[in-house]
Design an enzyme around this catalytic site. Structure first.
Site, PDB file in Angstrom:
ATOM      1  N   PRO A  36       1.799  -2.838 -14.915  1.00 41.27           N
ATOM      2  CA  PRO A  36       1.390  -3.265 -13.573  1.00 41.27           C
ATOM      3  C   PRO A  36       0.600  -2.201 -12.826  1.00 41.27           C
ATOM      4  O   PRO A  36       0.616  -1.017 -13.189  1.00 41.27           O
ATOM      5  CB  PRO A  36       2.734  -3.503 -12.884  1.00 41.27           C
TER       6      PRO A  36
ATOM      7  N   THR B 250       1.405  -1.425  -9.786  1.00 39.39           N
ATOM      8  CA  THR B 250       2.363  -0.777  -8.883  1.00 39.39           C
ATOM      9  C   THR B 250       3.000   0.465  -9.491  1.00 39.39           C
ATOM     10  O   THR B 250       3.277   1.429  -8.797  1.00 39.39           O
ATOM     11  CB  THR B 250       3.463  -1.766  -8.489  1.00 39.39           C
ATOM     12  N   ASN B 251       3.275   0.436 -10.791  1.00 40.18           N
ATOM     13  CA  ASN B 251       3.913   1.556 -11.489  1.00 40.18           C
ATOM     14  C   ASN B 251       3.187   1.820 -12.812  1.00 40.18           C
ATOM     15  O   ASN B 251       3.785   1.728 -13.880  1.00 40.18           O
ATOM     16  CB  ASN B 251       5.392   1.239 -11.771  1.00 40.18           C
TER      17      ASN B 251
ATOM     18  N   CYS C 262       9.916  -3.183  -7.445  1.00 37.89           N
ATOM     19  CA  CYS C 262      10.503  -4.522  -7.314  1.00 37.89           C
ATOM     20  C   CYS C 262      11.989  -4.449  -6.987  1.00 37.89           C
ATOM     21  O   CYS C 262      12.586  -5.460  -6.622  1.00 37.89           O
ATOM     22  CB  CYS C 262      10.283  -5.317  -8.597  1.00 37.89           C
TER      23      CYS C 262
ATOM     24  N   GLU D  64       7.860 -11.678  -0.927  1.00 40.41           N
ATOM     25  CA  GLU D  64       8.069 -10.292  -1.373  1.00 40.41           C
ATOM     26  C   GLU D  64       6.850  -9.478  -0.943  1.00 40.41           C
ATOM     27  O   GLU D  64       5.796  -9.497  -1.591  1.00 40.41           O
ATOM     28  CB  GLU D  64       8.244 -10.222  -2.890  1.00 40.41           C
TER      29      GLU D  64
END
Length: 470
Positions: free
Chosen positions: A143, A145-146, A277, A365
């Site tokens: 992803p 995000t990470n 998450c 979210e």
């Protein structure tokens, strides 16, 4: 002091090189070690398959050495700094100190070969063992995000299990992912590993990801991302592990230690600007402690929006229907406040706002440091609302309480992969809590926090009538 002519040094070096190359068993190098980056997905997968077949001849000690090489290269202080800064600059999300902490955690706390254990039965009919063996080539989708955390985490676990891995990184994290994969390949080459155990493509894309999922040499797919990519791998016809989205609720009941709970909530919900998450995405507090909780949250770095017009303005800025506005995902709380015309106080890490349960802040979210607070009349209602807010993702939930019965009821009702009690959410992934670390948390497919054994097959080996010495 007598100086030595550079020409003399050059001739000596040349002679030594010729003498070494002339020794039996020493071949001239024909090419530089692979950097793991290929022009197309077929080339990457084919190279990884050849690497895996060589890897079969390596010992468990070899595997452990290669895993250590990945850990060591990730833990170089300059590399931790570069991964964190490079990710923030390229993706525009998160913050450097927390990304350093995340990368260090996966490098140190991801299980290696010690995670692979053998089962055995012996009796009158002989000996049977069940051993954990590699799949072969794993296709791993990472992803935005990470990005580096997931590459480190997956590389350690997948190599420990004896596999080669082809990464399909998010296009918005290409540069930093390529840099990391090059560094991993250099470290593996120095450790004596077969080339191309960890590979990727030069230009990540949806087309390349689809080609990886469909490639006949890819035996296992691992996707870390949103619902769409998890659905895609589960529809591929291959064995798949899906680490999907979450919307973690945090319940605070009347028995909670409120000051401690408030600090933990701010720490968890602001960690890397709420990108994980696992991070607290909404707080549901019993009414009798809600006001005190909000007060304590502001003492620990939260800023409360009270004006309904400002809350509406914030909603219009960061929510688009049932999705967060991508431009604001992972941004600093101060930037978000400025965007709605609020001068942020020094040190602000989190924005809080009390809203009704039906508010988009609760249902979407957000993955940014915006945390809604919802009142519940009692702990029973708070748990009921938390179950609804979690959307059945079975990802992560948090509860602050000293009532064992309430904690037990919440754990049974919420059915999440991670349940953190009386701590910040990131304790659930081994940062400040017991247990190993993972950023591939497979809730949809049930593997939970993945480790080396997750990326391996169980194989039974039966010897009839022998090796039973009882």
């Amino acid at each position: 002091m007598t100086s030595i002519s550079p020409e003399v040094v050059r001739r000596v070096v040349e002679r030594v090189v010729r003498e070494v190359a002339a020794r039996p068993g020493v071949a001239e190098p024909t090419e530089l070690p692979s950097d793991g980056i290929f022009p197309d997905m077929d080339s990457a997968v084919t190279a990884a398959d050849a690497a895996w077949r060589q890897y079969l001849d390596c010992s468990m000690k070899d595997r452990a050495r290669f895993v250590k090489a990945v850990r060591d290269v990730a833990l170089v202080p300059e590399h931790l700094e570069r991964m964190a800064r490079g990710t923030v600059e390229e993706t525009g999300m998160g913050n450097v100190p927390d990304k350093i902490a995340k990368n260090r955690a996966v490098a140190e706390l991801t299980p290696g070969t010690e995670d692979l254990t053998t089962e055995a039965w012996s009796g009158d009919d002989g000996l049977t063992t069940v051993e954990i063996s590699p799949f072969g080539v794993i296709g791993a989708i990472t992803p935005t995000t990470n990005p580096t955390e997931t590459v480190i985490n997956n590389s350690i676990g997948m190599l420990a299990a004896g596999n080669a891995v082809v990464f399909s990184p998010h296009p918005r994290a290409t540069r930093i992912t390529h840099w990391l994969i090059r560094e991993i390949n250099r470290a593996l080459a120095e450790a004596g590993a077969p080339p191309n155990l960890v590979v990727t493509v030069a230009e990540p894309s949806i087309e390349n990801t689809n080609a990886m999922m469909q490639h006949k040499l890819v035996r296992l797919l691992v996707a870390t991302g949103g619902p769409a990519i998890v659905k895609a791998v589960l529809s591929s016809g291959k064995k798949a592990i899906g680490a999907g989205a979450g919307n973690p609720p945090c319940v605070v009941d009347a028995t909670a230690e409120i000051e401690k709970a408030a600090k933990h909530i701010v720490d968890g919900a602001s960690f890397d600007n709420n990108l994980p998450c696992t991070a607290e995405k909404e707080v549901i507090a019993v009414s009798c402690v809600a006001d005190l909780l909000k007060f304590e949250l502001t003492k620990h770095g939260a800023y409360e929006l009270r004006d309904p017009d400002l809350i509406a303005k914030l909603e219009a800025l960061v929510v688009d229907g049932r999705h967060p506005v991508t431009d604001w995902v992972g941004k600093d709380a101060a930037l978000i406040l400025k965007a709605i015309g609020v001068e942020p106080p020094a040190g602000v890490r989190l924005i809080i706002a009390e809203v009704p349960f039906e508010h988009p802040f609760v249902r979407v979210e957000l993955m940014m440091p915006v945390l809604p607070v919802v009142r519940a009349k009692d702990v029973t209602e708070a748990i009921d609302l938390a179950v609804i807010a979690e959307h059945g993702n079975r990802h992560t939930a948090v509860m602050h309480s000293t009532d064992v019965n309430a904690l037990t009821r919440m754990a049974k009702r919420i059915q999440t992969t991670i349940f953190v009690k009386n701590g910040p959410s990131y304790a659930g992934i081994g940062i400040g809590g017991e247990g190993f670390c993972s950023f591939t948390i497979a809730g949809p497919t049930g593997e939970g926090l993945t480790s080396a054994r997750t990326f391996a097959r169980r194989r039974r080996c039966v010897l009839v009538g022998g090796l039973n010495v009882r």
